[in-house]
Design a protein around this motif. Structure first.
Motif, mmCIF file in Angstrom:
data_model
loop_
_atom_site.group_PDB
_atom_site.id
_atom_site.type_symbol
_atom_site.label_atom_id
_atom_site.label_comp_id
_atom_site.label_asym_id
_atom_site.label_seq_id
_atom_site.Cartn_x
_atom_site.Cartn_y
_atom_site.Cartn_z
ATOM 1 N N PHE A 23 0.861 -1.178 0.000
ATOM 2 C CA PHE A 23 0.000 0.000 0.000
ATOM 3 C C PHE A 23 0.897 1.228 0.000
ATOM 4 C CE2 PHE A 23 -3.129 -3.064 1.390
ATOM 5 C CZ PHE A 23 -4.341 -2.573 0.907
ATOM 6 N N ARG A 24 0.590 2.191 -0.873
ATOM 7 C CA ARG A 24 1.342 3.437 -0.954
ATOM 8 C C ARG A 24 0.415 4.607 -0.638
ATOM 9 N NH1 ARG A 24 6.330 3.131 -3.687
ATOM 10 N NH2 ARG A 24 6.715 1.125 -4.722
ATOM 11 N N ASP A 25 1.007 5.687 -0.047
ATOM 12 C CA ASP A 25 0.209 6.874 0.230
ATOM 13 C C ASP A 25 0.220 7.805 -0.979
ATOM 14 O OD1 ASP A 25 2.694 8.073 0.220
ATOM 15 O OD2 ASP A 25 2.741 8.481 2.370
ATOM 16 N N ALA A 26 -0.342 9.009 -0.806
ATOM 17 C CA ALA A 26 -0.466 9.940 -1.926
ATOM 18 C C ALA A 26 0.887 10.418 -2.437
ATOM 19 C CB ALA A 26 -1.316 11.135 -1.503
ATOM 20 N N HIS A 27 1.936 10.307 -1.612
ATOM 21 C CA HIS A 27 3.282 10.725 -2.024
ATOM 22 C C HIS A 27 4.098 9.573 -2.600
ATOM 23 C CE1 HIS A 27 2.617 14.584 -0.050
ATOM 24 N NE2 HIS A 27 2.160 13.925 0.998
ATOM 25 N N ALA A 65 -3.233 5.513 -0.883
ATOM 26 C CA ALA A 65 -3.824 6.059 -2.099
ATOM 27 C C ALA A 65 -3.752 5.070 -3.250
ATOM 28 C CB ALA A 65 -3.129 7.366 -2.492
ATOM 29 N N SER A 66 -3.009 3.974 -3.063
ATOM 30 C CA SER A 66 -2.904 2.965 -4.123
ATOM 31 C C SER A 66 -2.415 1.662 -3.519
ATOM 32 C CB SER A 66 -1.940 3.417 -5.226
ATOM 33 O OG SER A 66 -0.622 3.562 -4.708
ATOM 34 N N VAL A 67 -2.615 0.592 -4.261
ATOM 35 C CA VAL A 67 -2.151 -0.718 -3.846
ATOM 36 C C VAL A 67 -1.588 -1.441 -5.066
ATOM 37 C CG1 VAL A 67 -4.429 -1.789 -4.167
ATOM 38 C CG2 VAL A 67 -2.769 -2.868 -2.644
#
Length: 679
Positions: A23-27, A65-67
């Motif tokens: 999982f990644r954040d908006a950055h 914000a994404s996976v």
């Protein structure tokens, strides 16, 4: 806060194969890494209704914000890739171990032409043999000093070694026989390597054959009248045995095993590992971890095994993985982690929970060490002035207070199925417990399991007393302490119990308990005391009149302080409730004894301490109590022996089974020194 539906993968896009996901954040930063034997059901579980997710999981998916995911062939490969990514990205929502590089190890640099014995810390290097870890570097040096007379391997740095070769003169250790001096050619490179390998064999636990060989050489030298050689061999044998005695024998069957235990609470966990080689404890290490993800004991064990043996994947000789690994709980599923360990070792590894015998006893010792490590960590954390100051400031910021709450009072209600309803008030000043200010309340006006009504009554009683004492003094400001620091006193010299108001009032519970406490304050016109509630299940902070709670970060020092205050109030309340219940049950048993009045009942209870011990007493032991004659003693014994103990009752607040009078003190808990029993 992101909406997970905005980045949810399309239906059918997620494969059903084993794999690892990020999982990644908006950055674009990786905030969580996980593995799964089937990616589709695991990832789909993150995108259900947020109300059905664990709070920590809900925080993670709303931060992301994404996976993305990577498919692998087997679950073992998924385990290895997960470990590599956690090391590489250090995700904020994964379990974080601390102090994993602080334990020194004994290292033999077999990757060099002339191997060297030294103390090393940090990650393992390829071609280096490691032993330990040890609790202190001096423990390694003591062991090495004893062994160098038998295995004179070089211990000097590369700079010292080069200078000695240039000048053709060995260092002091070479002169006194604690180094074979390969720098000046006293031994060849092959002879020196053989010494280093013998040293490694001895440290690895293969001591019996070597000692027998030295003893045979000593006997042979004595028979050939080479007494000096025999005496030197005798001294070598003595040095080896002294080195062995530094490690206690714990398992008689020369077992090679690692024992791992975990002690945990809602926020943190302590992991302790004992390394047993040849039946002896060769090393010990431990970590403290923040539980920043939703993980149980089995999950903590899996993470600890990855942390402990992950670095062994780069070693040529993976002797760091023993034949047995004993744990308190098995990962689910256990197959991949067992196969991974067996692959690292090159042979089968037995991963299991010890059930009986010496290994189970040793596991209990490791568990006690883990509990003590967690308690010591919390004590250090609580006693640090800077940390306490930061915690108070975080609470003030989160609750939007005008100033930091230097005095915090917390209230908790305890009862047993609606009976013996009591409440506790604990006080923390400047982040530390003020036990002399603790108070206990009996709630007699009504019975039942109405915690909200009980909370209203207790808060009202506490602040009515505060208003009364303030009115009696004629002062409408906070009273100052006297010269001895004991606080304000009445005219007869007794301390005023409720003279100080808190800056922050904490109740154990959620929105209903907070509303009841607020109503009690409003009825008394108290409007200068901040109020909040801490709900135990989700660790949410509730404010009066708010529909949504304040969620403090799991690593917040402010949340940790609120938890300690709440847990102390719970402990104090349940200790008082148990004492009252014990008194009630005991009094009920003795009320029916003919001819036994209140004075002699109190004497019996004071002498034996609990109803269980009183039941077990003989007639002669009863007669030893002042005021109890033989006829009365026989009557008491007959009445108590004719009754069977009541069935265990369950505390509805904690789910604990409370045994009838077992090891419970009949007298009330002193206010200034409350019991240390953990509920």
């Amino acid at each position: 806060m992101a909406d997970p539906s905005t980045y949810r993968p399309a239906p059918g896009a997620i494969p059903i194969s084993p794999g690892v996901y990020k999982f990644r954040d908006a950055h674009g930063r990786v905030i969580y890494v996980g593995k799964a034997k089937s990616l589709r059901p695991r990832l789909s579980s993150y995108f259900q209704d947020l109300a059905g997710l664990h709070p920590r999981t809900a925080t993670m998916v709303t931060t992301a914000a994404s996976v993305e995911w990577t498919v692998v062939a087997t679950e073992v490969e998924a385990l290895q890739l997960e470990y590599s990514w956690i090391k590489e990205f250090d995700p904020r929502f994964n379990v974080k171990y601390r102090d994993d590089k602080s334990y020194p190890e004994l290292a033999v640099t077999l990757n060099e032409e002339y191997p060297r014995v030294q103390v090393m810390r940090g990650a393992h290097k390829k071609g280096v043999r490691y032993f330990g870890p040890y609790g202190h570097a001096w423990a390694i040096r003591e062991t090495v000093d004893l062994l160098l007379r038998v295995f004179p391997v070089r211990t000097c740095s590369n700079g010292v070694f080069k200078r000695a070769r240039q000048v053709g003169r060995p260092c002091l250790l070479g002169y006194i026989g604690k180094c074979a001096a390969p720098c000046v050619g006293k031994v060849t490179a092959d002879e020196h390597r053989a010494l280093a390998e013998d040293f490694c064999d001895f440290m690895a636990g293969r001591t019996g054959n070597y000692l027998r060989r030295l003893e045979a050489q000593m006997q042979e030298a004595a028979e050939e009248l080479e007494y000096e050689k025999a005496a030197r061999l005798r001294d070598d044998i003595g040095a080896l045995k002294r080195a062995m005695e530094k490690n206690a024998i714990v398992l008689a069957d020369a077992t090679d095993a690692d024992l791992l235990a975990v002690a945990e609470d809602e926020l943190e966990a302590a992991v302790q590992i004992f390394h047993v080689r040849g039946g002896r404890v060769r090393g010990q290490r431990g970590w403290v971890t923040d539980k920043v993800e939703d993980v149980d004991t089995a999950g903590l064990v899996e993470h600890a095994l990855q942390q402990l043996y992950g670095a062994a994947a780069a070693d040529e000789r993976n002797e760091s993985v023993p034949r047995e690994v004993l744990v308190p709980a098995l990962p689910d599923p256990v197959g991949p982690i067992r196969d991974w360990l067996s692959e690292l070792r090159g042979s089968q590894v037995d991963l299991r929970i010890p059930q009986r015998g010496d290994k189970k006893d040793l596991m209990a010792t490791v568990q006690r060490n883990a509990q003590q490590a967690l308690a010591l960590h919390k004590t250090k954390r609580a006693s640090d002035l800077t940390t306490r100051s930061r915690a108070l400031q975080e609470i003030a910021d989160a609750l939007e207070l005008d100033s930091v709450p230097l005095r915090i009072e917390c209230f908790d209600i305890s009862h047993l199925q609606g009976e013996d309803v009591v409440a506790s008030m604990v006080v923390f000043e400047d982040g530390l417990a003020r036990k002399s200010e603790y108070r206990r309340f009996q709630i007699k006006g009504f019975a039942g399991q109405d915690d909200v009504r009980s909370m209203h009554e207790v808060i009202g009683r506490r602040f009515r007393r505060y208003l009364q004492e303030r009115e009696q003094t004629g002062e409408w400001a906070v009273p100052e302490a006297d010269d001895e620091g004991e606080g304000p006193r009445t005219e007869d010299g007794r301390p005023r119990r409720f003279a100080y108001p808190p800056q922050l009032l904490v109740v154990d519970g959620g929105q209903p308990q907070v509303a009841a406490a607020k109503r009690a304050l409003d009825e008394l016109g108290i409007d200068d005391v901040a109020l909040c509630g801490l709900a135990k299940r989700l660790e949410e902070v509730w404010l009066p009149g708010e529909d949504d709670p304040v969620v403090l970060p799991r690593s917040s020092e402010g949340l940790y302080l609120l938890q300690r205050v709440r847990d102390e109030a719970h402990r104090f309340a349940i200790t008082y409730q148990r004492a009252k219940r014990s008194k009630r049950l005991t009094a009920g048993e003795l009320d029916s004894v003919p001819g036994l009045g209140e004075t002699r009942r109190r004497a019996l209870l004071k002498h034996f301490g609990s109803l269980k011990k009183l039941r077990a007493a003989t007639v002669d032991e009863l007669c030893a109590v002042p005021g109890i004659g033989r006829r009365t003693a026989e009557t008491v014994a007959a009445v108590l022996s004719s009754r069977t103990p009541a069935a265990p009752a369950v505390n509805t607040a904690t789910g604990e089974i409370i045994e009838d009078g077992a090891d419970e003190v009949v007298t009330a808990v002193p206010r200034t020194a409350p019991s240390q029993e953990t509920p």
